[in-house]
Structures are given as structure tokens and as C-alpha cells.
Design an enzyme around this catalytic site. Structure first.
Site, short mmCIF file in Angstrom:
data_model
loop_
_atom_site.label_atom_id
_atom_site.label_comp_id
_atom_site.label_asym_id
_atom_site.label_seq_id
_atom_site.Cartn_x
_atom_site.Cartn_y
_atom_site.Cartn_z
N SER A 13 24.69 25.99 30.32
CA SER A 13 24.03 25.17 29.31
C SER A 13 24.09 23.72 29.77
CB SER A 13 24.67 25.35 27.94
OG SER A 13 26.04 25.04 28.03
N THR B 122 16.92 16.04 38.94
CA THR B 122 17.59 16.70 37.80
C THR B 122 18.84 15.97 37.35
OG1 THR B 122 19.11 18.28 38.91
CG2 THR B 122 16.80 18.96 38.69
N LYS C 69 24.21 19.02 41.51
CA LYS C 69 24.08 20.48 41.44
C LYS C 69 22.82 20.98 42.13
CE LYS C 69 27.52 22.17 38.89
NZ LYS C 69 28.42 23.22 39.40
N GLY D 251 35.28 23.13 41.52
CA GLY D 251 35.71 22.96 42.90
C GLY D 251 34.66 23.24 43.96
N GLY D 252 33.45 23.64 43.57
CA GLY D 252 32.42 23.92 44.56
C GLY D 252 31.99 22.66 45.31
N GLU E 244 40.93 14.28 38.66
CA GLU E 244 40.91 15.31 37.61
C GLU E 244 41.37 14.72 36.28
OE1 GLU E 244 44.02 18.22 38.45
OE2 GLU E 244 45.57 16.74 38.02
N ASN F 291 23.52 12.96 33.29
CA ASN F 291 22.91 13.63 32.15
C ASN F 291 23.79 13.48 30.90
OD1 ASN F 291 20.64 14.40 33.57
ND2 ASN F 291 21.68 16.18 34.42
N ASN G 191 24.29 21.06 33.72
CA ASN G 191 23.61 20.57 34.91
C ASN G 191 23.19 21.69 35.87
OD1 ASN G 191 23.74 17.90 34.11
ND2 ASN G 191 25.65 17.50 35.20
#
Lengths: 305, 305
Positions: A78, A50, A54, A172-173, A195, A297, A80
Site C-alpha cells: 500500500s 514515482t 523502489k 534491507g533490500g 534505523e 511520497n 512506494n
């Protein structure tokens, strides 16, 4: 669902998801090494299923949802995250709903806050009604545990060759996942968060001052969310305080050009962000950085102006 | 210099050049496999040093020139051949001159014939004066022998997994090299030549009718030369008669889009040409094609219109 973020849960997620995913390759370029002045390794996560990291967390979430007999998974996205969760659910045969804003372009999110609010309320409602598991894109235990498989791979592929990892930070995940696992298993390897300059994450981590805006105006569309998740914040404070690097838009552009022309990899701007941190702001003591190219992407005719 | 095109010389060239070059990786994409209907392998030669296959032959030529005590190497080019020879010469410490037309853009050649003529006469003169070895980009024994290292790699990496190889054909040096080696070592593997439709190479190979123009009007700028070299023609006639595939510009565009968006590889249009042959004109009996992605030198803001 699992409620604990831990090395053991991360290891279990890695084992659970690895049969379906790529162990993405590591690349390098002599020209880039010369420009940076030290050898730079690139973990090519844009070549993941994909086209982004993610899917690691999304697949972990979907498998756990199925084991616990949820009727399906649901998310708002809308970008990834939506692609990743849809792919993961299909792979294991679980129904999936992605709530996409009516007029949203498929790969870009503007006015994040308004959309988010709207989409979240719809999602929560639908999730309850359908008995679907709601998968938050970053503030979610199963996403954070799932993402860590990339850190296991990096340690296996290049653990003896690096002194640091540079990654792009948005919600941040992903950042907290990598920082947590590396901080526990290999505290000698520094994890730097790169960042867009308006995010001011160091002010949050060091001084508890949140970013004054909700959405960042940056070409790195994958990290436009200004605030990190509530699960992520304490992890990032513990492992990454003093390790936030802010870059300018112009620096992201130049980093993107170099990866396109020298590494020949069609990454998205959010992935170039991490490399811009190395290219323009590498701390002097860092000698063997690894950059995670988090996604690829990007619209076919995206132009670096 | 070597005057013989043979498997033995090709093997020697492979051994001679391998320490300096990449054994380029093979990639694939499930989405592309589904679109084509059979599994497709991609040999990622755009990740080669200097971003194209040209460096294989160029390095072989430069090493041989040095062994035979030429003062240097010289070529005319405003494209991949020039970059490749300059890199090769620098790598082994040999002087190198690339004759570039005054006003030529660095990655595009228009009006090929006039430039070629002009540049050839300047090159020959300079080569004699300086005692430099003149390296023709395709009609050259050391180039043809040198390119074959890619075929040795393919056989080692995927020899048991493929029934055919698809490659883009321009001057024919690369095509004849691969066709010759595969035809001798593995005649069960078919080598297909993919051309822009105006080239009409099958009419030359089967009926001895040359292309009526010198330069092709195609987005695949690496293969705009219409005629194949005199060394190449008999090899291609022997191994590839009946195996020429003509594609339209629109097909090259779509193939390029797919490789950019699905494989995430930033290849040049000349490389997409070979894949267009598989995507739109794969013969029914071909079940396991390998596509050579021959180069990745494309302007940063090249747009697929």
C-alpha cells in the site's frame, strides 16, 4: 529469473533500466553544512520516477519478468513499492496486479504484520494462478540488483568527493544493494545504515539477536518493517556490521524540518531518517558524507508536530 | 547609484552578482505535463540563496552601495526582501539594517499599508542619519537591474525550448525586470504576469484604473502589495499589456499541492500563483511555457487547507 546477486548483474540491471529512469541530482545547503560542521551531499532520490528508489528494483524486476515470458507481475503493497511496480509494468507494457488491503490508507501502513501475512498468501495464490512473477519488496534478487543503479550514479557523480554514504534501512533490500556494490567497488567508502532506535539491527548483525517486534512504531512509515530479508541479512552482516546508527523520533523530526526549510525538498520522514544519522550521530572520522534521500511520497498536509 | 534601467546595466549586474549566486536548476514532471497538456518547465528560484529571487537584486544593490561608499544598506521588510538584503550585505562585508515591525511575524505581513508607511518613514530617517543606501524592495533601479540575471539564465538554459514565461506579480520589480530584458532580447517569448484576482492589474495597464485597495487578501503572502511601483508601471504597460492572468485562491491551492506532491519542491504560495496561471488559464496558443517558482520560504507546518 536471475538468482545471483553480483556486481555483473547489478551492472546489467543499471544498463537495462537507465533509459527509463532519472539520474537524480545531488544537492547541498550551506546552512546545513554549517550545522553539521562538514559538507553534506544529498542524493535526491525523492525526485526519481514515482517518488522513490523502489522503481529502480521494480523496473529491473518487470523487465526480467517480461523477458522470461511471465504473464505479468504481482506484489502486495500500500506504499512506494506498489506505485513503483505499477509504473514500471505500465512503462514496458506488462500486466500488473497490486494487492492492496481493503481499508488501507494509500500512503500509510499500520499493523504491518497482519496485513503482510494476509497479502502474501493472496499474492502467492494469484501469482501461481495467473503465471505472474511475484515481486517481493525487498527480499528479492532482481530488486536488490536493480537498486544498485543508484550506487553507480553516486560513484560517477561524487565518487571522489565522499568518504561515506548514509541511508535509511527498512527491509534491507536497498541497503544490501548499495552496501554490496560499494563494498565491492569502493571499499574505502563506508556505508552507514540509519534505523529507528527500536529496530536494533546491530544486535542482529553482531550477535544474531533479532528485533523482538515485527513492526516499528516510527514516523518513518517507509521503514516500519522491523526484520531485514533473508537475502539481505548476510550482505549487511558482511559490509555493515558496526555501521548501524540508531536515531530517536525527535531527531527524525528535526532532520525533516531542516530538509524542508533549507533544502526546500519535500521528502518523506523515511528519507529524513538517514539525514538524522548524520545530523546527530555522525562518527568523528567522517568528513564527507553523502545522504540518500530515498523518497518523497508524503501526504499533502502532513504536519511535523 | 545607477539611475538607468537598461540591458547593459542588467548585463553588468549579472556579471557582478553571478559569482555569489546559484544558477538555479530547471525541473519538470511528466504528471504535470499530462495535466497541463503541454510540457511545462519550472525555473527553481526557490533554491536560490536565501530561498527567493530577491537576493539577485539585493546583492546588486549592496555591491553598488559599497562601490559608492555608502556606510551600509537599509530596508524595511518582514519577508524575503529583508532576508535577501541581510545575506547580501553580509556576503560583501557591508553593514545592514532591516527595520522589522515590532510585532510582525517573520514570514507574514498583514495590514501592509500601515506597516509600510511606518516603516518607510523610519527607514528614510535612519538612512539619512547613517548614510546608508535605502533599498526599496521593488521600486528601485538596482533591484530591477539585478533581478534580470534570472532572465539571462533562462535564455541560456532553455531559450530554444520555450515560447513564454509565467511569473507571479506583486510590487512589479521582478516582473518588470524579466519583461524588460526578454522584451528587448527575445520579443518572441511572451511574458505573462499572474496575479491574485483582486489586483486587477490589467485595468491599470490598459485603462489606467488603479486597484481600489492597497493590500490584497490572498494566501500568496509575497504578493499582497496591490500597487506596482512607479518605475515598474511603464515597463509593464509596454511589455505586458494584455498579458495579465488573474487566478482564484482555490487555484493557487491546487497548484501548490501539485508542486509539493509531484515536483516534490517545497515552494511558497506566491510561487504557486505563477503555476496556477498555466494550470487553469493557459492561453491556447502557448505550447511551451516556463514557470518561475519565485520562492520557498514557507513555515514548516504551513497547511494547505
Amino acid at each position: 529469473m536471475t538468482t545471483e546477486i553480483s556486481v555483473a548483474e547489478m551492472r546489467a540491471a543499471h544498463k537495462r533500466t537507465a533509459p527509463f529512469l532519472h539520474n537524480t541530482p545531488i544537492m547541498s545547503s550551506e546552512n546545513i553544512n554549517e550545522k553539521v560542521g562538514v559538507p553534506v551531499l544529498f542524493k535526491c532520490e525523492h525526485l526519481q520516477k514515482t517518488g522513490s528508489f523502489k522503481v529502480r528494483g521494480a523496473l529491473n524486476s518487470a523487465i526480467l519478468a517480461k523477458e522470461q515470458e511471465a504473464n505479468g507481475v504481482i506484489a502486495h503493497s500500500s506504499g512506494n513499492h506498489g506505485q513503483a511496480l505499477a509504473w514500471a509494468a505500465q512503462k514496458i507494457g506488462l500486466p500488473c496486479t497490486i494487492v492492496v488491503p481493503d481499508n488501507a490508507p494509500i500512503s500509510k501502513i499500520d499493523g504491518m504484520k497482519e496485513y503482510n501475512a494476509g497479502r502474501e498468501s493472496v499474492c502467492a495464490e494469484q501469482a501461481e494462478k495467473l503465471e505472474y512473477y511475484f515481486v517481493n519488496p525487498y527480499d528479492c534478487v532482481s530488486m536488490i540488483n536493480g537498486h544498485a543503479s543508484i550506487a553507480f550514479e553516486i560513484l560517477e557523480q561524487a565518487g571522489d568527493d565522499i568518504d561515506s554514504i548514509f541511508l535509511s534501512v527498512g527491509g534491507g533490500g536497498f541497503a544490501s544493494s548499495v552496501a554490496f556494490l560499494i563494498g565491492n567497488l569502493r571499499p574505502d567508502i563506508e556505508v552507514f545504515l540509519v534505523e529507528p532506535e527500536d529496530k536494533q539491527l546491530s544486535n542482529l548483525l553482531a550477535n544474531n539477536v533479532p528485533c523482538p517486534v515485527d513492526t516499528l512504531n516510527t514516523m518513518a512509515d517507509g521503514v516500519r518493517v522491523a526484520h531485514v530479508g533473508t537475502l539481505c541479512e548476510p550482505i549487511l552482516r558482511e559490509f555493515c556490521t558496526g555501521k548501524v546508527i540508531s536515531v530517536k523520533e525527535e531527531e527524525i523530526k528535526e532532520a525533516l524540518k531542516l530538509v524542508w526549510t533549507r533544502l526546500k525538498q519535500r521528502i518523506e520522514p523515511s528519507a529524513a531518517l538517514a539525514f538524522a544519522g548524520v545530523l546527530y550521530h555522525k562518527p568523528e572520522h567522517v568528513k564527507r558524507p553523502l545522504v540518500i534521500l530515498c523518497g518523497g511520497n508524503v501526504d499533502t498536509n502532513y504536519v511535523i508536530d
